[in-house]
Motif scaffolding. Structure first.
Motif, PDB file in Angstrom:
ATOM      1  N   ARG A   1      41.968  50.122  39.718  1.00  0.00           N
ATOM      2  CA  ARG A   1      43.371  50.207  39.338  1.00  0.00           C
ATOM      3  C   ARG A   1      43.477  50.788  37.925  1.00  0.00           C
ATOM      4  O   ARG A   1      42.679  50.456  37.053  1.00  0.00           O
ATOM      5  CB  ARG A   1      44.031  48.819  39.356  1.00  0.00           C
ATOM      6  CG  ARG A   1      44.240  48.241  40.724  1.00  0.00           C
ATOM      7  CD  ARG A   1      44.950  46.886  40.647  1.00  0.00           C
ATOM      8  NE  ARG A   1      44.408  46.062  39.580  1.00  0.00           N
ATOM      9  CZ  ARG A   1      43.248  45.423  39.656  1.00  0.00           C
ATOM     10  NH1 ARG A   1      42.512  45.504  40.753  1.00  0.00           N
ATOM     11  NH2 ARG A   1      42.802  44.711  38.645  1.00  0.00           N
TER      12      ARG A   1
ATOM     13  N   ARG B   1      47.717  54.326  38.687  1.00  0.00           N
ATOM     14  CA  ARG B   1      47.461  53.913  40.063  1.00  0.00           C
ATOM     15  C   ARG B   1      47.330  52.388  40.088  1.00  0.00           C
ATOM     16  O   ARG B   1      46.269  51.833  39.826  1.00  0.00           O
ATOM     17  CB  ARG B   1      46.190  54.573  40.587  1.00  0.00           C
ATOM     18  CG  ARG B   1      45.893  54.252  42.059  1.00  0.00           C
ATOM     19  CD  ARG B   1      44.683  55.039  42.543  1.00  0.00           C
ATOM     20  NE  ARG B   1      43.522  54.802  41.715  1.00  0.00           N
ATOM     21  CZ  ARG B   1      42.565  55.700  41.475  1.00  0.00           C
ATOM     22  NH1 ARG B   1      42.650  56.898  41.996  1.00  0.00           N
ATOM     23  NH2 ARG B   1      41.527  55.397  40.714  1.00  0.00           N
TER      24      ARG B   1
ATOM     25  N   PHE C   1      47.173  50.148  42.441  1.00  0.00           N
ATOM     26  CA  PHE C   1      46.580  49.461  43.586  1.00  0.00           C
ATOM     27  C   PHE C   1      45.111  49.840  43.734  1.00  0.00           C
ATOM     28  O   PHE C   1      44.630  50.823  43.162  1.00  0.00           O
ATOM     29  CB  PHE C   1      47.327  49.807  44.879  1.00  0.00           C
ATOM     30  CG  PHE C   1      47.261  51.266  45.244  1.00  0.00           C
ATOM     31  CD1 PHE C   1      46.272  51.748  46.090  1.00  0.00           C
ATOM     32  CD2 PHE C   1      48.182  52.169  44.736  1.00  0.00           C
ATOM     33  CE1 PHE C   1      46.196  53.086  46.423  1.00  0.00           C
ATOM     34  CE2 PHE C   1      48.114  53.526  45.060  1.00  0.00           C
ATOM     35  CZ  PHE C   1      47.125  53.978  45.900  1.00  0.00           C
TER      36      PHE C   1
ATOM     37  N   ASP D   1      44.616  45.000  46.644  1.00  0.00           N
ATOM     38  CA  ASP D   1      45.449  44.309  45.661  1.00  0.00           C
ATOM     39  C   ASP D   1      46.252  45.322  44.853  1.00  0.00           C
ATOM     40  O   ASP D   1      45.971  46.523  44.870  1.00  0.00           O
ATOM     41  CB  ASP D   1      44.644  43.365  44.766  1.00  0.00           C
ATOM     42  CG  ASP D   1      43.535  44.060  43.984  1.00  0.00           C
ATOM     43  OD1 ASP D   1      43.654  45.261  43.719  1.00  0.00           O
ATOM     44  OD2 ASP D   1      42.550  43.392  43.629  1.00  0.00           O
ATOM     45  N   MET D   2      47.270  44.830  44.169  1.00  0.00           N
ATOM     46  CA  MET D   2      48.198  45.710  43.471  1.00  0.00           C
ATOM     47  C   MET D   2      48.782  45.002  42.253  1.00  0.00           C
ATOM     48  O   MET D   2      49.050  43.797  42.290  1.00  0.00           O
ATOM     49  CB  MET D   2      49.331  46.135  44.410  1.00  0.00           C
ATOM     50  CG  MET D   2      50.416  46.984  43.756  1.00  0.00           C
ATOM     51  SD  MET D   2      51.706  47.488  44.922  1.00  0.00           S
ATOM     52  CE  MET D   2      50.786  48.650  45.915  1.00  0.00           C
TER      53      MET D   2
ATOM     54  N   TRP E   1      50.555  40.218  39.894  1.00  0.00           N
ATOM     55  CA  TRP E   1      49.587  40.882  40.768  1.00  0.00           C
ATOM     56  C   TRP E   1      49.678  40.281  42.171  1.00  0.00           C
ATOM     57  O   TRP E   1      50.007  39.098  42.331  1.00  0.00           O
ATOM     58  CB  TRP E   1      48.161  40.711  40.248  1.00  0.00           C
ATOM     59  CG  TRP E   1      47.877  41.453  38.993  1.00  0.00           C
ATOM     60  CD1 TRP E   1      47.234  42.642  38.841  1.00  0.00           C
ATOM     61  CD2 TRP E   1      48.228  41.040  37.665  1.00  0.00           C
ATOM     62  NE1 TRP E   1      47.167  43.002  37.517  1.00  0.00           N
ATOM     63  CE2 TRP E   1      47.776  42.037  36.771  1.00  0.00           C
ATOM     64  CE3 TRP E   1      48.889  39.920  37.145  1.00  0.00           C
ATOM     65  CZ2 TRP E   1      47.953  41.952  35.397  1.00  0.00           C
ATOM     66  CZ3 TRP E   1      49.081  39.831  35.777  1.00  0.00           C
ATOM     67  CH2 TRP E   1      48.609  40.845  34.925  1.00  0.00           C
TER      68      TRP E   1
END
Length: 328
Positions: A159, A163, A165, A198-199, A207
């Motif tokens: 990440r 970006r 994710f 995940d993001m 998160w």
């Protein structure tokens, strides 16, 4: 473009001006430095792939989400020692009288990162349990060494600020000497596999993590030689918020389906678990994660229990995870 080419040919000063503008304008044309000139400041860093948008996320999500795994791996050469224990409590009682069920599977492991995107984590497993008056579970109390495992994890990309994710895959072959539910002596082989995403939802604040988990298992009971094949398909997700400093809290939801057969052959039952997660950086290179989940809904295909609210045959009512690690 023809105008820019003409300007470059006619004026070195104008070329230098384009270089300065290109360092701040994302739509400007990149121009190489002339002989005797050097790139400085942010333009030089961007030329080396170190632009602001390439900075990695400050939060390591690997152990952030409780029962849900994060995508992150360590930097090349990093090492970590972890103690991870999952406890399962409360199952369906078998008639009147005293009853109780508790089982814990502690894991002591060592993680090494040979590259920035790949980690290897061998570990030793133990088993401690106490069951009495539980349907389908023998009365017994003991603690013992329970085999080992090797976790292999690959993160496709990190990440960054641009970006938010990331994706990863994980495979964990395991060998155990005790069946996980009944606590019977056996040779138990399994390979837990996870697709992980995940993001970062809000920069430096929020998160989210998601796992799709497939866990086939083959057990050969000692003494009788009877072979039992089962599998579990699960979907889990958690959202973690940074509350203060190094403290994170949030909810986690898991949906689990149990099958007879190692390849999801025959559906046996399912369950939904909900609970809180707490993650805290105990020291600069240490962490503590606490996660609790309780079964809020379940269904068992066994005709004797199909009308019950919970599935307490394949799953327990309460789960608790305590995970502590130190990096060096």
């Amino acid at each position: 473009m023809p105008l820019i080419s003409l300007a470059l040919a006619s004026s070195r000063r104008f070329a230098a001006l384009l270089i300065v503008v290109g360092a701040t304008d994302p739509f400007a044309v990149a121009v190489p430095a002339q002989a005797g000139e050097t790139q400085t400041g942010s333009s030089a860093r961007e030329a080396q792939g170190g632009g602001k948008g390439d900075k990695p996320d400050k939060v390591d999500t690997e152990n952030l989400f409780g029962f849900t795994e994060g995508t992150d791996t360590g930097k090349k050469g990093e090492q970590e020692v972890l103690v991870d224990s999952i406890g399962r409590f409360s199952k369906r009682r078998d008639g009147p009288g005293r009853s109780g069920y508790g089982a814990a599977q502690p894991l002591i492991s060592y993680q090494y990162d040979p590259t920035d995107n790949f980690s290897i984590e061998p570990g030793l497993r133990f088993d401690a349990r106490d069951s009495r008056g539980i349907a389908g579970v023998p009365n017994k109390a003991f603690g013992t060494f329970n085999g080992g495992s090797v976790e292999l994890k690959y993160q496709f990309f990190k990440r960054t600020e641009d970006r938010p994710f990331s994706l990863a895959v994980l495979a964990e072959p395991q060998y155990a000497r005790i069946t996980p539910v009944e606590g019977q002596g056996a040779d138990v082989y399994s390979v837990e596999s996870r697709l992980i995403a995940d993001m970062r939802l809000v920069p430096d604040t929020l998160w989210a993590g998601f796992n799709l988990i497939y866990d086939p298992q083959v057990s050969r009971l000692k003494g009788s030689g009877e072979v039992d094949r089962t599998s579990t398909l699960s979907l889990s997700g958690a959202v973690m918020a940074k509350i203060a400093g190094d403290l994170f809290v949030g909810p986690e939801v898991r949906y689990m389906r149990a099958y007879e057969g190692a390849f999801l052959n025959r559906f046996e039952g399912h369950a939904v678990f909900v609970g809180p997660v707490l993650h805290y950086h105990v020291m600069e290179k240490g962490f503590l994660t606490l996660a609790y989940s309780t079964q809020v809904f379940g269904h068992d295909r066994d005709p004797d229990f199909s009308d019950r609210v919970f599935n307490l045959t394949q799953f327990s009512r309460h789960n608790l995870r305590v995970r502590f690690g130190v990096e060096f």
